[in-house]
Design a protein around this motif. Structure first.
Motif, short mmCIF file in Angstrom:
data_model
loop_
_atom_site.label_atom_id
_atom_site.label_comp_id
_atom_site.label_asym_id
_atom_site.label_seq_id
_atom_site.Cartn_x
_atom_site.Cartn_y
_atom_site.Cartn_z
N ASN A 24 -1.50 8.90 -4.38
CA ASN A 24 -2.12 9.49 -3.20
C ASN A 24 -3.14 8.56 -2.57
O ASN A 24 -3.28 8.51 -1.35
N PHE A 25 -3.86 7.80 -3.38
CA PHE A 25 -4.79 6.81 -2.83
C PHE A 25 -4.01 5.73 -2.06
O PHE A 25 -4.45 5.27 -1.00
N THR A 26 -2.87 5.34 -2.58
CA THR A 26 -2.04 4.34 -1.92
C THR A 26 -1.53 4.85 -0.57
O THR A 26 -1.59 4.15 0.44
N VAL A 27 -1.05 6.08 -0.54
CA VAL A 27 -0.56 6.68 0.71
C VAL A 27 -1.70 6.77 1.72
O VAL A 27 -1.52 6.46 2.91
N THR A 28 -2.88 7.16 1.28
CA THR A 28 -4.04 7.24 2.16
C THR A 28 -4.39 5.86 2.70
O THR A 28 -4.67 5.70 3.90
N ASP A 29 -4.38 4.86 1.84
CA ASP A 29 -4.67 3.48 2.26
C ASP A 29 -3.67 3.02 3.32
O ASP A 29 -4.05 2.42 4.33
N LEU A 30 -2.40 3.30 3.12
CA LEU A 30 -1.37 2.91 4.08
C LEU A 30 -1.57 3.62 5.42
O LEU A 30 -1.45 3.01 6.49
N ALA A 31 -1.87 4.91 5.37
CA ALA A 31 -2.09 5.67 6.60
C ALA A 31 -3.30 5.13 7.36
O ALA A 31 -3.24 4.95 8.59
N LEU A 32 -4.39 4.84 6.66
CA LEU A 32 -5.58 4.29 7.31
C LEU A 32 -5.29 2.95 7.96
O LEU A 32 -5.76 2.67 9.07
N LYS A 33 -4.52 2.12 7.27
CA LYS A 33 -4.16 0.81 7.84
C LYS A 33 -3.40 0.98 9.14
O LYS A 33 -3.63 0.27 10.12
N GLU A 34 -2.49 1.94 9.20
CA GLU A 34 -1.71 2.17 10.41
C GLU A 34 -2.58 2.71 11.55
O GLU A 34 -2.48 2.26 12.68
N TYR A 35 -3.45 3.67 11.25
CA TYR A 35 -4.34 4.21 12.28
C TYR A 35 -5.28 3.13 12.81
O TYR A 35 -5.52 3.02 14.01
N LEU A 36 -5.82 2.31 11.90
CA LEU A 36 -6.69 1.22 12.33
C LEU A 36 -5.93 0.17 13.14
O LEU A 36 -6.47 -0.41 14.08
N GLY A 37 -4.67 -0.06 12.78
CA GLY A 37 -3.85 -1.00 13.54
C GLY A 37 -3.61 -0.54 14.97
O GLY A 37 -3.65 -1.34 15.91
N VAL A 38 -3.39 0.74 15.15
CA VAL A 38 -3.23 1.30 16.51
C VAL A 38 -4.54 1.19 17.27
O VAL A 38 -4.57 0.77 18.44
N ALA A 39 -5.65 1.52 16.62
CA ALA A 39 -6.96 1.42 17.27
C ALA A 39 -7.27 -0.04 17.63
O ALA A 39 -7.78 -0.32 18.73
#
Length: 117
Positions: free
Chosen positions: A82-97
């Protein structure tokens, strides 16, 4: 894709990029030579939104197809997955921003009109 029955001759691989933004940039040159009727962008489910954004920036009108789908597991205790999935999601949101910030600051390469292939 080869494991799914797609012939190697049907695949076009871009091999020079170091990241998704460069992959979109360099793929444009490859696609201009082919004049495809449609383009399928196959990537991980969590990566589709950012990938399509970058490809659209370079005028590539692609359909996103997820190769997987990640979702967290319910658990009473923290688990590393779950930490890994959260890390991946944050990376994607930050990439869009980051993409939108770089556009606002004029740091991205000039966008290409959509559908200009």
């Amino acid at each position: 894709m080869r494991g799914l029955g797609v012939a190697a001759s049907e695949l076009l691989l871009e091999t020079k990029s170091m990241n998704t933004y460069q992959n979109a940039q360099f793929s444009r040159a490859l696609l201009e030579q082919l004049h495809p009727d449609r383009i399928a962008l196959v990537t991980s489910g969590f990566h589709i939104r950012r990938s399509l954004l970058y490809f659209a920036h370079f005028g590539i009108d692609a359909s996103g197809i997820r190769a997987d789908f990640l979702r967290p597991f319910r658990s009473l205790f923290p688990i590393s997955y779950n930490f890994t999935v959260t890390d991946l999601a944050l990376k994607e949101y930050l990439g869009v921003a980051r993409y939108h910030l770089y556009n606002a600051l004029g740091w991205n390469i000039r966008a290409v009109r959509p559908g200009a292939l």
